[in-house]
Motif scaffolding. Structure first.
Motif, mmCIF file in Angstrom:
data_model
loop_
_atom_site.group_PDB
_atom_site.id
_atom_site.type_symbol
_atom_site.label_atom_id
_atom_site.label_comp_id
_atom_site.label_asym_id
_atom_site.label_seq_id
_atom_site.Cartn_x
_atom_site.Cartn_y
_atom_site.Cartn_z
ATOM 1 N N ASP A 221 0.840 -1.200 0.000
ATOM 2 C CA ASP A 221 0.000 0.000 0.000
ATOM 3 C C ASP A 221 0.872 1.245 0.000
ATOM 4 N N TYR A 222 1.916 1.256 0.823
ATOM 5 C CA TYR A 222 2.830 2.401 0.850
ATOM 6 C C TYR A 222 3.482 2.593 -0.524
ATOM 7 N N LEU A 223 3.975 1.506 -1.100
ATOM 8 C CA LEU A 223 4.658 1.603 -2.394
ATOM 9 C C LEU A 223 3.723 2.103 -3.495
ATOM 10 N N LEU A 224 2.518 1.563 -3.549
ATOM 11 C CA LEU A 224 1.572 1.992 -4.583
ATOM 12 C C LEU A 224 1.120 3.433 -4.382
ATOM 13 N N THR A 225 0.907 3.820 -3.131
ATOM 14 C CA THR A 225 0.517 5.208 -2.869
ATOM 15 C C THR A 225 1.636 6.161 -3.253
ATOM 16 N N TYR A 226 2.864 5.831 -2.896
ATOM 17 C CA TYR A 226 4.008 6.673 -3.239
ATOM 18 C C TYR A 226 4.150 6.781 -4.759
ATOM 19 N N LEU A 227 4.010 5.651 -5.440
ATOM 20 C CA LEU A 227 4.080 5.638 -6.903
ATOM 21 C C LEU A 227 2.979 6.499 -7.510
ATOM 22 N N GLY A 228 1.760 6.356 -6.992
ATOM 23 C CA GLY A 228 0.637 7.139 -7.507
ATOM 24 C C GLY A 228 0.776 8.628 -7.243
ATOM 25 N N MET A 229 1.409 8.983 -6.119
ATOM 26 C CA MET A 229 1.562 10.400 -5.775
ATOM 27 C C MET A 229 2.704 11.056 -6.541
ATOM 28 N N TYR A 230 3.846 10.409 -6.553
ATOM 29 C CA TYR A 230 5.054 11.086 -7.044
ATOM 30 C C TYR A 230 5.474 10.690 -8.455
ATOM 31 N N THR A 231 5.048 9.544 -8.948
ATOM 32 C CA THR A 231 5.384 9.172 -10.322
ATOM 33 C C THR A 231 4.279 9.580 -11.281
ATOM 34 N N PHE A 232 3.045 9.263 -10.903
ATOM 35 C CA PHE A 232 1.919 9.550 -11.784
ATOM 36 C C PHE A 232 1.142 10.795 -11.393
ATOM 37 N N GLY A 233 1.233 11.211 -10.150
ATOM 38 C CA GLY A 233 0.536 12.398 -9.680
ATOM 39 C C GLY A 233 -0.974 12.300 -9.750
ATOM 40 N N VAL A 234 -1.509 11.120 -9.518
ATOM 41 C CA VAL A 234 -2.948 10.927 -9.663
ATOM 42 C C VAL A 234 -3.669 10.640 -8.349
ATOM 43 N N VAL A 235 -2.934 10.444 -7.254
ATOM 44 C CA VAL A 235 -3.589 10.128 -5.981
ATOM 45 C C VAL A 235 -3.042 11.018 -4.878
ATOM 46 N N GLU A 236 -3.776 11.050 -3.800
ATOM 47 C CA GLU A 236 -3.342 11.707 -2.573
ATOM 48 C C GLU A 236 -3.493 10.700 -1.440
ATOM 49 N N GLU A 237 -2.734 10.892 -0.384
ATOM 50 C CA GLU A 237 -2.878 10.029 0.788
ATOM 51 C C GLU A 237 -4.213 10.347 1.448
ATOM 52 N N ALA A 238 -5.069 9.346 1.570
ATOM 53 C CA ALA A 238 -6.402 9.553 2.138
ATOM 54 C C ALA A 238 -6.395 9.519 3.667
ATOM 55 N N ASN A 239 -5.419 8.850 4.239
ATOM 56 C CA ASN A 239 -5.328 8.742 5.693
ATOM 57 C C ASN A 239 -4.578 9.957 6.237
ATOM 58 N N CYS A 240 -5.295 10.825 6.931
ATOM 59 C CA CYS A 240 -4.672 12.067 7.410
ATOM 60 C C CYS A 240 -3.549 11.805 8.412
ATOM 61 N N TYR B 90 -6.536 -1.104 -1.541
ATOM 62 C CA TYR B 90 -6.199 -1.724 -2.817
ATOM 63 C C TYR B 90 -7.308 -1.528 -3.850
ATOM 64 N N ILE B 91 -8.518 -1.363 -3.410
ATOM 65 C CA ILE B 91 -9.611 -1.052 -4.341
ATOM 66 C C ILE B 91 -9.332 0.303 -4.990
ATOM 67 N N ALA B 92 -8.921 1.282 -4.176
ATOM 68 C CA ALA B 92 -8.580 2.606 -4.725
ATOM 69 C C ALA B 92 -7.370 2.509 -5.654
ATOM 70 N N HIS B 93 -6.391 1.685 -5.283
ATOM 71 C CA HIS B 93 -5.205 1.533 -6.136
ATOM 72 C C HIS B 93 -5.570 0.912 -7.484
ATOM 73 N N VAL B 94 -6.435 -0.082 -7.466
ATOM 74 C CA VAL B 94 -6.859 -0.711 -8.722
ATOM 75 C C VAL B 94 -7.563 0.309 -9.598
ATOM 76 N N ILE B 95 -8.361 1.177 -9.009
ATOM 77 C CA ILE B 95 -9.087 2.194 -9.783
ATOM 78 C C ILE B 95 -8.125 3.164 -10.450
ATOM 79 N N TRP B 96 -7.137 3.716 -9.685
ATOM 80 C CA TRP B 96 -6.246 4.688 -10.320
ATOM 81 C C TRP B 96 -5.292 4.031 -11.304
ATOM 82 N N ILE B 97 -4.884 2.791 -11.031
ATOM 83 C CA ILE B 97 -4.014 2.096 -11.988
ATOM 84 C C ILE B 97 -4.776 1.836 -13.278
#
Length: 115
Positions: free
Chosen positions: A28-47, A102-109
């Motif tokens: 989850d950490y790896l996919l979130t980091y990838l989505g934030m900094y490589t693709f720029g399509v997600v944000e961390e949802a957990n404050c 992972y549901i959110a990760h599947v959606i953005w991927i």
């Protein structure tokens, strides 16, 4: 003899579940980091975890490993105090919860690959 075989079989099973849970947390950490900094399509949802995502990758990765080990070790310690069937039910709760991101990760991927 039969009891020892059954007990060791359950122990391997719980260890496997705990390992899968740990890998899901790290993934989850790896996919979130990838989505934030490589693709720029997600944000961390957990404050509570936003600060971790703002750190450099390796520093955040090591801290995430340490954070993930805490519940894993606590669950492992709780194993000896619970009935095996109850313990397996308890393990299914964090395992099920960990699939939510992972549901959110599947959606953005899917959206990134579709474009």
């Amino acid at each position: 003899m039969e009891f020892a075989k059954e007990k060791s079989r359950k122990k391997v099973s719980t260890n496997t579940i705990l390992n899968i849970l740990f890998l899901l947390m790290i993934g989850d950490y790896l996919l979130t980091y990838l989505g934030m900094y490589t693709f720029g399509v997600v944000e961390e949802a957990n404050c509570l975890m936003v600060w971790l995502m703002e750190l450099p990758f390796w520093k955040g990765f090591i801290i995430r490993i340490c954070i993930a080990l805490v519940p894993i070790l606590l669950l492992k310690l709780a194993e000896r105090y619970k009935d095996p069937d109850i313990y397996m039910s308890i393990l299914l709760v964090p395992l099920s919860i960990q699939f939510i991101p992972y549901i959110a990760h599947v959606i953005w991927i899917y959206k990134c690959l579709k474009v």
